[in-house]
Design an enzyme around this catalytic site. Sequence first.
Site, PDB file in Angstrom:
ATOM      1  N   ASP A  93       0.839  -1.210   0.000  1.00 39.27           N
ATOM      2  CA  ASP A  93       0.000   0.000   0.000  1.00 39.27           C
ATOM      3  C   ASP A  93       0.869   1.252   0.000  1.00 39.27           C
ATOM      4  O   ASP A  93       0.545   2.253  -0.652  1.00 39.27           O
ATOM      5  CB  ASP A  93      -0.897   0.048   1.255  1.00 39.27           C
ATOM      6  CG  ASP A  93      -1.773  -1.172   1.370  1.00 39.27           C
ATOM      7  OD1 ASP A  93      -2.164  -1.720   0.329  1.00 39.27           O
ATOM      8  OD2 ASP A  93      -2.060  -1.586   2.517  1.00 39.27           O
TER       9      ASP A  93
HETATM   10  C1  26A Z   1     -12.024  -6.667   2.389  1.00 45.16           C
HETATM   11  N1  26A Z   1     -10.700  -6.840   2.982  1.00 45.16           N
HETATM   12  C2  26A Z   1     -10.311  -8.191   3.215  1.00 45.16           C
HETATM   13  C3  26A Z   1      -9.885  -5.746   3.248  1.00 45.16           C
HETATM   14  C4  26A Z   1      -8.616  -5.859   3.858  1.00 45.16           C
HETATM   15  C5  26A Z   1      -7.841  -4.695   4.000  1.00 45.16           C
HETATM   16  N2  26A Z   1      -8.260  -3.480   3.606  1.00 45.16           N
HETATM   17  C6  26A Z   1      -9.477  -3.432   3.060  1.00 45.16           C
HETATM   18  N3  26A Z   1     -10.293  -4.518   2.888  1.00 45.16           N
HETATM   19  N4  26A Z   1      -7.897  -6.897   4.361  1.00 45.16           N
HETATM   20  C7  26A Z   1      -6.731  -6.389   4.808  1.00 45.16           C
HETATM   21  N5  26A Z   1      -6.692  -5.062   4.588  1.00 45.16           N
HETATM   22  C8  26A Z   1      -5.630  -4.107   4.918  1.00 45.16           C
HETATM   23  O1  26A Z   1      -4.542  -4.352   4.104  1.00 45.16           O
HETATM   24  C9  26A Z   1      -3.442  -3.698   4.715  1.00 45.16           C
HETATM   25  C10 26A Z   1      -2.152  -4.266   4.218  1.00 45.16           C
HETATM   26  O2  26A Z   1      -2.057  -4.171   2.857  1.00 45.16           O
HETATM   27  C11 26A Z   1      -5.130  -4.238   6.339  1.00 45.16           C
HETATM   28  O3  26A Z   1      -5.871  -3.411   7.197  1.00 45.16           O
HETATM   29  C12 26A Z   1      -3.668  -3.818   6.225  1.00 45.16           C
HETATM   30  O4  26A Z   1      -3.409  -2.583   6.835  1.00 45.16           O
END
Ligand code: 26A
Length: 357
Positions: free
Chosen positions: A312
């Site tokens: 990210d």
């Molecule tokens: C719908 N899902 C599964 C998610 C996530 C997500 N952010 C949005 N939607 N699952 C994990 N994360 C975020 O990804 C980041 C790392 O790339 C986590 O909160 C983490 O900070």
Amino acid sequence: MSSEAPLVVCLGNPLLDIQVDPKHGPTYLEKYGLKANDAILAEAKQMPIYDDIVKNCEVTYVAGGAAQNAARSAAYVLPAQSVAYIGSVGDDDLMKQLKAANEAESVISAYQVQPSPAETGACAVILSNHDRSLCTTLRAAEMFTPSHLASPEVTQLLSGAKYFYIEGYFLTHGSASALEVAKGASSRGKTVLLNLSAPFIPQFFKMQLEEVLPHVDILIGNESEAAAYGEAAGMGSASLHQIASTLASFSKSNASRPRLVVITQGADSTLVASSSPSSSSSNLKTTDENPKTYPVPELESSKIIDTNGAGDMFAGGFMGALALGKDLDEAIEIGHKLGQMCCGQIGPKLEFPKVQV
Ligand code: 26A
């Protein structure tokens, strides 16, 4: 808010990350049937993980949510108040923590706040070695409604911004809103970025992905997400180069600008495919090498604390640099620097006081 509209708007699921000390990693991966390096939506069998880790492990709370991390990373390289973030939260303490983290890093939170008992979403982050397993409960995040996009505050943000960043994760519940934002921005000649986010997005939400893709100028993902798309698209044993080129040439609504597909591969070279490598006069121009590869500077293993959020931070830094007017090569370099900087922090964070990148 300053009188000038923010340059960048990001859309996603606001989550608070609950990171578990790596010494508990293997036990918790096993206990909840999680893969070491994956991102999933919690199923019924994983729902107890949140109470379990908080009660039984040493945990660290950090601001998360993929697009929210990217928003903070874009803000790192841009002037104050250049970045706004849209997503849905509960009216609770978790939301306050996320808002405070955004404020501290000059990101404007344009949250849709759901009334109690809705709670802000959370992500259990199970660390082991340099892998991270993300297990998410969306809660209020999936209560986002398109009506929020029509609110006066958000309408103003959407009409003023020039860069729009949408996380693929948002397509699990909010594809109508994602489409509205992407289509609207693209039809006004703005730059739309979409992140594939996780292998399960191209795998299970391919239809939603391909609905937004025509309005996307820059698609970002990593090697496993690209491979998952290749598989879902029936491309069999296609190489990463072939998959990136296929995604680049997928139909495009704004034909005046090429589509770039940026695929990161951890410590290995980043790949950039363009639908039209030399036609563009903008800063998105690549060379004739297509896809082009960008080596990633070496990062000593001893400098890595954890890899949560590195992708990210790469994406947000890359976008922020483009929004600053940097060319593609410089923007990739800045993305790499911020991704690596994140690896040296606990969770999706960057170094403060700010260092020049
Ligand atoms: C719908 N899902 C599964 C998610 C996530 C997500 N952010 C949005 N939607 N699952 C994990 N994360 C975020 O990804 C980041 C790392 O790339 C986590 O909160 C983490 O900070």
